[in-house]
Design a protein around this motif. Structure first.
Motif, short mmCIF file in Angstrom:
data_model
loop_
_atom_site.label_atom_id
_atom_site.label_comp_id
_atom_site.label_asym_id
_atom_site.label_seq_id
_atom_site.Cartn_x
_atom_site.Cartn_y
_atom_site.Cartn_z
N TYR A 47 -2.54 16.32 -30.88
CA TYR A 47 -2.65 17.06 -29.79
C TYR A 47 -1.30 17.56 -29.22
CZ TYR A 47 -7.45 16.59 -28.36
OH TYR A 47 -8.86 16.30 -28.37
N SER A 48 -1.26 18.97 -29.11
CA SER A 48 -0.23 19.55 -28.66
C SER A 48 -0.56 20.43 -27.68
CB SER A 48 0.67 20.14 -29.82
OG SER A 48 1.58 21.12 -29.26
N PRO A 49 -0.17 20.97 -26.34
CA PRO A 49 -0.40 21.98 -25.65
C PRO A 49 -0.38 23.14 -26.27
CG PRO A 49 1.04 20.09 -24.46
CD PRO A 49 0.91 19.80 -26.06
N LEU A 50 0.31 23.19 -27.39
CA LEU A 50 0.58 24.70 -27.93
C LEU A 50 -0.46 25.05 -28.69
CD1 LEU A 50 4.25 24.09 -29.60
CD2 LEU A 50 3.60 25.13 -27.47
N PHE A 51 -1.38 24.11 -29.10
CA PHE A 51 -2.73 24.64 -29.86
C PHE A 51 -3.79 23.85 -29.52
CE2 PHE A 51 -0.07 21.94 -33.00
CZ PHE A 51 -0.46 20.89 -32.84
N ASP A 94 -13.01 22.66 -35.79
CA ASP A 94 -13.33 21.16 -35.54
C ASP A 94 -12.37 20.33 -36.27
OD1 ASP A 94 -15.50 21.71 -33.89
OD2 ASP A 94 -17.05 21.52 -35.88
N VAL A 95 -11.90 19.07 -35.84
CA VAL A 95 -10.92 18.18 -36.42
C VAL A 95 -11.52 16.80 -36.45
CG1 VAL A 95 -8.61 17.54 -36.55
CG2 VAL A 95 -9.18 19.59 -35.37
N TYR A 96 -11.35 16.18 -37.50
CA TYR A 96 -11.70 14.76 -37.77
C TYR A 96 -10.63 13.94 -38.04
CZ TYR A 96 -16.38 16.66 -38.30
OH TYR A 96 -17.60 17.48 -37.70
N LEU A 97 -10.19 12.66 -37.40
CA LEU A 97 -9.34 11.93 -37.88
C LEU A 97 -10.11 10.74 -38.50
CD1 LEU A 97 -7.93 13.26 -35.25
CD2 LEU A 97 -6.52 11.09 -35.07
N PHE A 98 -9.40 10.51 -39.97
CA PHE A 98 -10.21 9.28 -40.85
C PHE A 98 -9.02 8.03 -40.46
CE2 PHE A 98 -12.70 12.01 -43.83
CZ PHE A 98 -13.62 12.43 -42.82
N SER A 99 -9.72 6.96 -40.13
CA SER A 99 -8.66 5.81 -39.87
C SER A 99 -9.27 4.73 -40.58
CB SER A 99 -8.81 5.62 -38.31
OG SER A 99 -8.13 4.19 -38.13
N LEU A 128 -2.64 26.74 -39.07
CA LEU A 128 -3.42 27.66 -38.20
C LEU A 128 -2.72 28.97 -38.38
CD1 LEU A 128 -3.43 25.68 -34.88
CD2 LEU A 128 -5.61 26.14 -36.01
N ALA A 129 -1.60 29.10 -38.65
CA ALA A 129 -0.93 30.32 -38.69
C ALA A 129 -1.28 31.01 -40.17
CB ALA A 129 0.50 30.48 -38.59
N ASP A 130 -1.12 30.18 -41.34
CA ASP A 130 -1.10 30.58 -42.48
C ASP A 130 -2.50 30.32 -43.34
OD1 ASP A 130 1.39 31.20 -42.02
OD2 ASP A 130 2.32 29.26 -42.82
N GLN A 152 -7.15 25.36 -29.54
CA GLN A 152 -7.58 25.94 -30.87
C GLN A 152 -8.45 25.08 -31.54
OE1 GLN A 152 -5.07 28.77 -32.92
NE2 GLN A 152 -3.52 28.15 -31.20
N LEU A 153 -8.28 23.63 -31.27
CA LEU A 153 -8.60 22.62 -32.09
C LEU A 153 -9.79 21.95 -31.12
CD1 LEU A 153 -5.57 21.03 -33.37
CD2 LEU A 153 -6.97 22.58 -34.31
N ASN A 154 -11.11 21.26 -31.87
CA ASN A 154 -12.04 20.47 -31.20
C ASN A 154 -11.89 19.31 -32.01
OD1 ASN A 154 -14.48 19.77 -29.64
ND2 ASN A 154 -15.73 20.50 -31.45
N ILE A 155 -11.43 18.60 -31.39
CA ILE A 155 -11.29 16.84 -31.79
C ILE A 155 -12.80 16.36 -31.87
CG2 ILE A 155 -10.17 14.70 -32.20
CD1 ILE A 155 -8.57 16.83 -32.37
#
Length: 300
Positions: A106-110, A3-8, A80-82, A113-116
């Motif tokens: 957002y990147s198509p690469l990952f 899960d990912v949260y953006l704080f603005s 994500l890797a480390d 793996q992320l749920n905004i």
């Protein structure tokens, strides 16, 4: 999937106070948070609030939404890797437009793996009452941060009287009727409100995989995968047919006669194609408002 949260929110609105308290709540629940913090200065003042046990990436001397987008992608890949973490919080600068910030994440690469979970905007209630004194550019950004929020904190309510508090909530609700508005002091938000935000991502291939997208998530994203090639003209014709509520598209598009998918970017009505020298997965991320039912090229 993490899960990912953006704080603005503007500088001084209470974002760091909210971040500190949310980190405490995640830890008390047994979850390990990670943080990407974007600061415009050279010294990481706010990062001292995070704590030594929280994986932290910092963006100094740059905005997460402009030239820093590539750096943000690299930082997320590195985390994500480390690092071993359960939830990622990205604190944007006060100068970041929510659409730009979401685009940087957002990147198509990952993306898979992320749920905004959503954009959480902290708004200074006293500043709201004084917004007409702001310059037009700053006032517009202030309003946009509020308009695109999925969860809105009307902060510093302790500095207003009852009449002023009612006026702030009524006007903010009029600007963003889809967000849950929480009246706060010191940026305190119960963790269950964050966790109750619905997923804002939707994945599609030839057939759209329907997912529940919460009504409150006007600004959302969609991951689109391709299983056959197009001509550049076909793809651009499709892009031109999209509604104006599509703000961004980026990713890798399989083009007839070219062995590797090309890097494609769309923003503000402009398209850009770049050759890619690595065989990247054929998928793009679309960002916009109410995009879950848009027809995708190649779908019958």
């Amino acid at each position: 999937m993490k899960d990912v949260y953006l704080f603005s929110g503007f500088l001084g609105s209470g974002k760091t106070s909210m971040l500190t308290d949310v980190l405490r709540q995640f830890k008390e629940k047994g979850l390990k948070p990670a943080v990407i913090m974007n600061e415009l200065g050279k010294l990481p003042f706010d990062s001292q609030a995070v704590g030594e046990d929280v994986p932290l990436k910092e963006m100094l001397e740059g905005c997460i939404c402009c030239s820093g987008a590539e750096k943000t992608e690299a930082q997320i890949q590195s985390l994500l890797a480390d690092e071993d973490f359960d939830v990622l919080i990205i604190e944007t600068t006060g100068a970041a437009h929510p659409v730009e910030a979401l685009d940087a994440v957002y990147s198509p690469l990952f993306a898979e793996q992320l749920n905004i979970k959503g954009i959480v905007t902290v708004a200074d209630s006293k500043l709201w009452l004084q917004k007409e004194s702001l310059t037009p550019q700053v006032r517009t950004l202030f309003l946009e941060q509020i308009r695109h929020a999925h969860l809105l904190l009307a902060n510093k309510m302790d500095l207003l009287n009852d009449s002023e508090q009612g006026k702030v909530v009524f006007e903010m609700q009029g600007l963003n009727p889809n967000a849950f508005i929480l009246q706060t002091t010191n940026g305190r938000v119960p963790l269950h409100l964050l966790e109750s935000l619905q997923s804002s991502t939707q994945k599609s291939s030839n057939e759209i995989q329907s997912v529940h997208v919460g009504k409150q998530l006007q600004l959302s994203s969609r991951l689109i995968e391709f299983n056959h090639s197009f001509t550049q003209e076909q793809f651009e014709d499709w892009v031109r047919s999209l509604p104006s509520t599509v703000y961004r598209i980026k990713g890798y598009v399989p083009i007839e006669g070219i062995s590797r998918p090309m890097l494609f970017q769309y923003a503000y009505g402009l398209v850009q194609w770049l050759p890619e020298y690595i065989n990247m997965p054929p998928k793009v991320v679309m960002i916009g408002e109410n995009i879950q039912h848009i027809h995708v090229i190649g779908d019958e």
